[in-house]
Design an enzyme around this catalytic site. Structure first.
Site, PDB file in Angstrom:
ATOM      1  N   GLY A  48       1.589  46.414 -13.070  1.00 25.20           N
ATOM      2  CA  GLY A  48       0.841  45.045 -13.166  1.00 25.20           C
ATOM      3  C   GLY A  48       0.869  43.756 -12.788  1.00 25.20           C
ATOM      4  O   GLY A  48       2.899  43.166 -12.888  1.00 25.20           O
ATOM      5  N   VAL A  53       8.360  42.380 -16.433  1.00 25.47           N
ATOM      6  CA  VAL A  53       8.824  43.264 -15.614  1.00 25.47           C
ATOM      7  C   VAL A  53       8.702  43.760 -14.315  1.00 25.47           C
ATOM      8  O   VAL A  53       9.208  43.652 -13.415  1.00 25.47           O
ATOM      9  CB  VAL A  53       9.143  44.660 -16.284  1.00 25.47           C
ATOM     10  CG1 VAL A  53       9.903  45.745 -15.878  1.00 25.47           C
ATOM     11  CG2 VAL A  53      10.069  44.434 -17.991  1.00 25.47           C
ATOM     12  N   CYS A  54       7.268  43.102 -14.417  1.00 23.39           N
ATOM     13  CA  CYS A  54       6.786  43.634 -12.998  1.00 23.39           C
ATOM     14  C   CYS A  54       7.161  42.458 -12.317  1.00 23.39           C
ATOM     15  O   CYS A  54       7.413  42.197 -11.182  1.00 23.39           O
ATOM     16  CB  CYS A  54       5.072  43.855 -13.298  1.00 23.39           C
ATOM     17  SG  CYS A  54       4.770  45.313 -13.222  1.00 23.39           S
ATOM     18  N   THR A  55       6.591  41.299 -12.433  1.00 23.65           N
ATOM     19  CA  THR A  55       7.672  40.285 -11.374  1.00 23.65           C
ATOM     20  C   THR A  55       8.471  40.229 -11.289  1.00 23.65           C
ATOM     21  O   THR A  55       9.145  39.764 -10.146  1.00 23.65           O
ATOM     22  CB  THR A  55       6.684  38.784 -13.124  1.00 23.65           C
ATOM     23  OG1 THR A  55       5.507  38.586 -13.243  1.00 23.65           O
ATOM     24  CG2 THR A  55       7.352  37.829 -12.172  1.00 23.65           C
ATOM     25  N   LEU A  58       9.660  42.969  -8.629  1.00 19.04           N
ATOM     26  CA  LEU A  58       8.588  42.236  -7.045  1.00 19.04           C
ATOM     27  C   LEU A  58       9.538  40.718  -6.860  1.00 19.04           C
ATOM     28  O   LEU A  58       9.946  40.683  -5.565  1.00 19.04           O
ATOM     29  CB  LEU A  58       7.086  42.232  -7.531  1.00 19.04           C
ATOM     30  CG  LEU A  58       6.151  43.038  -7.416  1.00 19.04           C
ATOM     31  CD1 LEU A  58       6.073  43.912  -5.792  1.00 19.04           C
ATOM     32  CD2 LEU A  58       6.734  44.133  -7.859  1.00 19.04           C
TER      33      LEU A  58
END
Length: 160
Positions: A48, A53-55, A58
């Protein structure tokens, strides 16, 4: 959940809408993997936009983008959110790689990482220039991700 494709086999093809932030403009386009891309390609599936964690993942790939481009590779981030969400995420964090929208999770299913409740498992696939799957990593809980250094080492295998 479908099984993940095996290394050494052709990577499943797809076309997804997406966009990339360049020079302050978010350029929208369709991104296609169909056959041999002619260069290494890193497919970074993440659950998402704008989640912790995704932030971190990426932003790490974006700030280390030269480690990928020095190997002749591109990095595509893929998640179930739409292109508008991807644009806001890219602008907020200055993300420099294309972000693709797998809204119906068909690509996640083709790569064997669709998951009930969360949409998809965090996973990274390295596609060889000839279109075969060279390497893959899927997390069970999604709280960690493969570092730029690990991925660059996998990409360097094409130069040897």
């Amino acid at each position: 959940m479908s099984p993940a494709p095996e290394t050494g086999r052709p990577a499943p093809g797809f076309t997804l809408p997406g966009g990339v932030l360049a020079d302050g403009e978010f350029r929208r386009a369709d991104y296609t993997l169909d056959g041999a891309p002619g260069r290494p390609l890193v497919l970074a599936f993440y659950p998402g936009d704008d989640t912790p964690v995704c932030t971190k993942q990426l932003c790490s790939y974006s700030s280390g983008l030269e480690a990928f481009t020095d190997c002749g590779a591109e990095v595509w981030g893929i998640s179930p959110q739409g292109v508008d969400s991807h644009e806001a995420f890219a602008r907020k964090h200055g993300l420099r790689m294309p972000l693709l929208a797998d809204r119906d999770r068909s690509v996640a299913r083709a790569y064997g990482i669709a998951a009930p409740g969360i949409g998809l498992r965090r996973a990274v696939f390295v596609v060889a220039p000839d279109g075969t799957l060279h390497w893959k990593h899927t997390t069970l809980l999604g709280a960690t991700f493969q570092s730029t250094e690990i991925l660059a080492a996998r990409l360097a295998e094409f130069a040897s």
